[in-house]
Write a protein that holds these residues in place. Structure first.
Motif, PDB file in Angstrom:
ATOM      1  N   ALA A 107     -17.474  60.201  91.882  1.00 45.18           N
ATOM      2  CA  ALA A 107     -16.450  59.347  91.282  1.00 45.18           C
ATOM      3  C   ALA A 107     -15.317  60.193  90.706  1.00 45.18           C
ATOM      4  CB  ALA A 107     -17.059  58.463  90.196  1.00 45.18           C
ATOM      5  N   TYR A 108     -15.667  61.315  90.086  1.00 44.87           N
ATOM      6  CA  TYR A 108     -14.625  62.196  89.545  1.00 44.87           C
ATOM      7  C   TYR A 108     -13.815  62.835  90.668  1.00 44.87           C
ATOM      8  CZ  TYR A 108     -16.708  61.613  84.976  1.00 44.87           C
ATOM      9  OH  TYR A 108     -17.165  61.064  83.811  1.00 44.87           O
ATOM     10  N   ARG A 109     -14.479  63.176  91.758  1.00 45.33           N
ATOM     11  CA  ARG A 109     -13.752  63.708  92.916  1.00 45.33           C
ATOM     12  C   ARG A 109     -12.816  62.645  93.483  1.00 45.33           C
ATOM     13  NH1 ARG A 109     -18.162  65.393  96.988  1.00 45.33           N
ATOM     14  NH2 ARG A 109     -16.340  65.910  98.273  1.00 45.33           N
ATOM     15  N   ALA A 110     -13.282  61.395  93.494  1.00 45.39           N
ATOM     16  CA  ALA A 110     -12.463  60.299  94.015  1.00 45.39           C
ATOM     17  C   ALA A 110     -11.220  60.090  93.175  1.00 45.39           C
ATOM     18  CB  ALA A 110     -13.286  59.011  94.063  1.00 45.39           C
ATOM     19  N   LEU A 111     -11.363  60.232  91.860  1.00 41.09           N
ATOM     20  CA  LEU A 111     -10.209  60.087  90.977  1.00 41.09           C
ATOM     21  C   LEU A 111      -9.158  61.145  91.308  1.00 41.09           C
ATOM     22  CD1 LEU A 111      -8.897  58.647  88.581  1.00 41.09           C
ATOM     23  CD2 LEU A 111     -10.176  60.160  87.052  1.00 41.09           C
ATOM     24  N   SER A 112      -9.612  62.362  91.559  1.00 41.74           N
ATOM     25  CA  SER A 112      -8.686  63.439  91.948  1.00 41.74           C
ATOM     26  C   SER A 112      -8.011  63.132  93.276  1.00 41.74           C
ATOM     27  CB  SER A 112      -9.452  64.769  92.042  1.00 41.74           C
ATOM     28  OG  SER A 112      -9.961  65.152  90.780  1.00 41.74           O
ATOM     29  N   VAL A 113      -8.762  62.549  94.222  1.00 42.44           N
ATOM     30  CA  VAL A 113      -8.197  62.204  95.524  1.00 42.44           C
ATOM     31  C   VAL A 113      -7.130  61.117  95.374  1.00 42.44           C
ATOM     32  CG1 VAL A 113      -8.697  61.129  97.754  1.00 42.44           C
ATOM     33  CG2 VAL A 113     -10.229  62.891  96.851  1.00 42.44           C
ATOM     34  N   LEU A 114      -7.382  60.138  94.516  1.00 43.90           N
ATOM     35  CA  LEU A 114      -6.385  59.089  94.284  1.00 43.90           C
ATOM     36  C   LEU A 114      -5.104  59.681  93.690  1.00 43.90           C
ATOM     37  CD1 LEU A 114      -8.548  56.153  92.865  1.00 43.90           C
ATOM     38  CD2 LEU A 114      -7.499  56.314  95.134  1.00 43.90           C
ATOM     39  N   LYS A 115      -5.250  60.613  92.772  1.00 41.56           N
ATOM     40  CA  LYS A 115      -4.074  61.287  92.204  1.00 41.56           C
ATOM     41  C   LYS A 115      -3.303  62.022  93.305  1.00 41.56           C
ATOM     42  CE  LYS A 115      -6.331  62.371  87.771  1.00 41.56           C
ATOM     43  NZ  LYS A 115      -6.740  63.501  86.899  1.00 41.56           N
ATOM     44  N   GLN A 116      -4.046  62.674  94.197  1.00 43.16           N
ATOM     45  CA  GLN A 116      -3.401  63.422  95.270  1.00 43.16           C
ATOM     46  C   GLN A 116      -2.673  62.481  96.223  1.00 43.16           C
ATOM     47  OE1 GLN A 116      -3.179  66.724  95.457  1.00 43.16           O
ATOM     48  NE2 GLN A 116      -1.887  66.509  97.282  1.00 43.16           N
ATOM     49  N   CYS A 117      -3.293  61.364  96.548  1.00 41.29           N
ATOM     50  CA  CYS A 117      -2.652  60.371  97.427  1.00 41.29           C
ATOM     51  C   CYS A 117      -1.374  59.837  96.787  1.00 41.29           C
ATOM     52  CB  CYS A 117      -3.612  59.217  97.712  1.00 41.29           C
ATOM     53  SG  CYS A 117      -4.990  59.642  98.808  1.00 41.29           S
ATOM     54  N   ASP A 118      -1.406  59.673  95.485  1.00 44.33           N
ATOM     55  CA  ASP A 118      -0.221  59.220  94.761  1.00 44.33           C
ATOM     56  C   ASP A 118       0.874  60.280  94.827  1.00 44.33           C
ATOM     57  OD1 ASP A 118       1.192  57.483  92.671  1.00 44.33           O
ATOM     58  OD2 ASP A 118       0.963  59.351  91.552  1.00 44.33           O
ATOM     59  N   ALA A 119       0.479  61.522  94.610  1.00 35.06           N
ATOM     60  CA  ALA A 119       1.447  62.623  94.649  1.00 35.06           C
ATOM     61  C   ALA A 119       2.083  62.757  96.031  1.00 35.06           C
ATOM     62  CB  ALA A 119       0.772  63.936  94.254  1.00 35.06           C
ATOM     63  N   GLU A 120       1.331  62.447  97.076  1.00 32.79           N
ATOM     64  CA  GLU A 120       1.835  62.536  98.447  1.00 32.79           C
ATOM     65  C   GLU A 120       2.620  61.295  98.867  1.00 32.79           C
ATOM     66  OE1 GLU A 120      -1.753  63.116 100.596  1.00 32.79           O
ATOM     67  OE2 GLU A 120      -2.007  65.221  99.994  1.00 32.79           O
ATOM     68  N   GLY A 121       2.659  60.284  98.000  1.00 31.04           N
ATOM     69  CA  GLY A 121       3.393  59.063  98.308  1.00 31.04           C
ATOM     70  C   GLY A 121       2.676  58.114  99.246  1.00 31.04           C
ATOM     71  N   ARG A 122       1.388  58.341  99.454  1.00 31.43           N
ATOM     72  CA  ARG A 122       0.621  57.477 100.351  1.00 31.43           C
ATOM     73  C   ARG A 122       0.228  56.162  99.670  1.00 31.43           C
ATOM     74  NH1 ARG A 122      -4.203  61.031 102.162  1.00 31.43           N
ATOM     75  NH2 ARG A 122      -4.493  59.415 103.777  1.00 31.43           N
ATOM     76  N   ILE A 123       0.077  56.224  98.348  1.00 31.30           N
ATOM     77  CA  ILE A 123      -0.142  55.040  97.515  1.00 31.30           C
ATOM     78  C   ILE A 123       0.649  55.242  96.235  1.00 31.30           C
ATOM     79  CG2 ILE A 123      -2.484  54.643  98.402  1.00 31.30           C
ATOM     80  CD1 ILE A 123      -3.512  55.779  95.682  1.00 31.30           C
ATOM     81  N   ALA A 124       0.791  54.194  95.436  1.00 25.32           N
ATOM     82  CA  ALA A 124       1.364  54.333  94.091  1.00 25.32           C
ATOM     83  C   ALA A 124       0.259  53.969  93.110  1.00 25.32           C
ATOM     84  CB  ALA A 124       2.561  53.407  93.912  1.00 25.32           C
ATOM     85  N   LEU A 125      -0.179  54.953  92.334  1.00 20.40           N
ATOM     86  CA  LEU A 125      -1.280  54.773  91.393  1.00 20.40           C
ATOM     87  C   LEU A 125      -0.739  54.316  90.055  1.00 20.40           C
ATOM     88  CD1 LEU A 125      -4.357  55.181  90.941  1.00 20.40           C
ATOM     89  CD2 LEU A 125      -3.817  57.532  90.268  1.00 20.40           C
ATOM     90  N   GLY A 126      -1.139  53.126  89.622  1.00 15.61           N
ATOM     91  CA  GLY A 126      -0.690  52.616  88.324  1.00 15.61           C
ATOM     92  C   GLY A 126      -1.501  53.226  87.199  1.00 15.61           C
ATOM     93  N   SER A 127      -2.775  52.881  87.115  1.00 18.82           N
ATOM     94  CA  SER A 127      -3.686  53.481  86.151  1.00 18.82           C
ATOM     95  C   SER A 127      -5.054  53.530  86.794  1.00 18.82           C
ATOM     96  CB  SER A 127      -3.725  52.677  84.843  1.00 18.82           C
ATOM     97  OG  SER A 127      -4.107  51.339  85.087  1.00 18.82           O
ATOM     98  N   ALA A 128      -5.885  54.456  86.342  1.00 16.62           N
ATOM     99  CA  ALA A 128      -7.201  54.601  86.952  1.00 16.62           C
ATOM    100  C   ALA A 128      -8.158  55.210  85.947  1.00 16.62           C
ATOM    101  CB  ALA A 128      -7.128  55.474  88.203  1.00 16.62           C
ATOM    102  N   ALA A 129      -9.424  54.920  86.129  1.00 15.33           N
ATOM    103  CA  ALA A 129     -10.434  55.474  85.235  1.00 15.33           C
ATOM    104  C   ALA A 129     -11.772  55.533  85.931  1.00 15.33           C
ATOM    105  CB  ALA A 129     -10.558  54.621  83.973  1.00 15.33           C
ATOM    106  N   VAL A 130     -12.551  56.548  85.569  1.00 14.39           N
ATOM    107  CA  VAL A 130     -13.954  56.580  85.963  1.00 14.39           C
ATOM    108  C   VAL A 130     -14.695  55.715  84.957  1.00 14.39           C
ATOM    109  CG1 VAL A 130     -16.031  58.006  86.124  1.00 14.39           C
ATOM    110  CG2 VAL A 130     -13.868  58.841  87.056  1.00 14.39           C
ATOM    111  N   VAL A 131     -15.509  54.790  85.466  1.00 10.54           N
ATOM    112  CA  VAL A 131     -16.217  53.844  84.610  1.00 10.54           C
ATOM    113  C   VAL A 131     -17.707  53.933  84.879  1.00 10.54           C
ATOM    114  CG1 VAL A 131     -16.489  51.402  84.002  1.00 10.54           C
ATOM    115  CG2 VAL A 131     -14.245  52.289  84.629  1.00 10.54           C
TER     116      VAL A 131
END
Length: 202
Positions: free
Chosen positions: A18-42
């Motif tokens: 899950a922590y690795r996935a959070l990093s991947v979402l940040k990377q996808c956001d940085a690359e412009g593939r998605i726009a990440l609003g907010s995220a959390a490991v729960v």
């Protein structure tokens, strides 16, 4: 394809994924593939509570999700009402806790809640997606199971849950007030009766 704003829950067997996935979402956001609003490991405990051990805001820095849609979702899905109704708003709306209905419901809150069963770890995020394949593909590489619902639906159900909870609270206060009035009246009648007996008044 038009971009869609979704709430995405990605469940994992291992917390580290899950922590690795959070990093991947940040990377996808940085690359412009998605726009990440907010995220959390729960993390959901064995008793159903939700904890946020780590979260990220819309600029990708560690922060808090407590004031965001994510924070509201955690409050509802991890609270006692959420546990009672199978993490859905539908059963609450009529004031009836219908667990069977909540477990089968396709409503947004029910679906998102079921995606985070007890003793599981997940990433929950608000994202704008040009195509679902981006997150689905990246999360599949990590063994994540993706559940998503439109933000608009989630917001509507959260608002409905809040209204239902407020209505339930008002009804509880009204019932308590009526009970107290009845108790006062009964106490008054009893005292009057005792006075009549003492004074021998019929």
């Amino acid at each position: 394809m038009a971009e869609i704003e979704n709430v995405v829950v990605v469940r994992f067997t291992e917390a580290s994924d899950a922590y690795r996935a959070l990093s991947v979402l940040k990377q996808c956001d940085a690359e412009g593939r998605i726009a990440l609003g907010s995220a959390a490991v729960v993390e959901r405990t064995p008793t159903g509570e939700l904890r946020i051990p780590e979260s990220t805001d819309n600029i990708g820095l560690l922060g808090t999700a407590s004031g965001s849609l994510i924070g509201m979702l955690v409050g509802v899905l991890g609270g006692p009402v959420g546990v009672l109704v199978g993490w859905g708003a539908g059963a609450l709306m009529g004031g009836v806790f219908d667990l069977d209905r909540a477990e089968k419901s396709d409503e947004a809150l029910s679906a998102l809640g079921r995606a985070m069963p007890p003793e599981s770890t997940a990433v929950i995020a608000t994202v704008t997606e040009p195509a679902v394949e981006v997150i689905d593909g990246e999360m599949a590489k990590l063994g994540g199971e993706v559940t998503r619902r439109p933000v608009a639906e989630v917001m509507s159900e959260l608002e409905a849950s809040e209204e239902a909870a407020e209505a339930a609270a008002r009804e509880a206060r009204r019932t308590l007030h009526e009970e107290r009035k009845a108790e006062v009246a009964a106490d008054f009648d009893e005292r009057v009766g005792k006075m009549k007996e003492t004074l021998h008044i019929s």
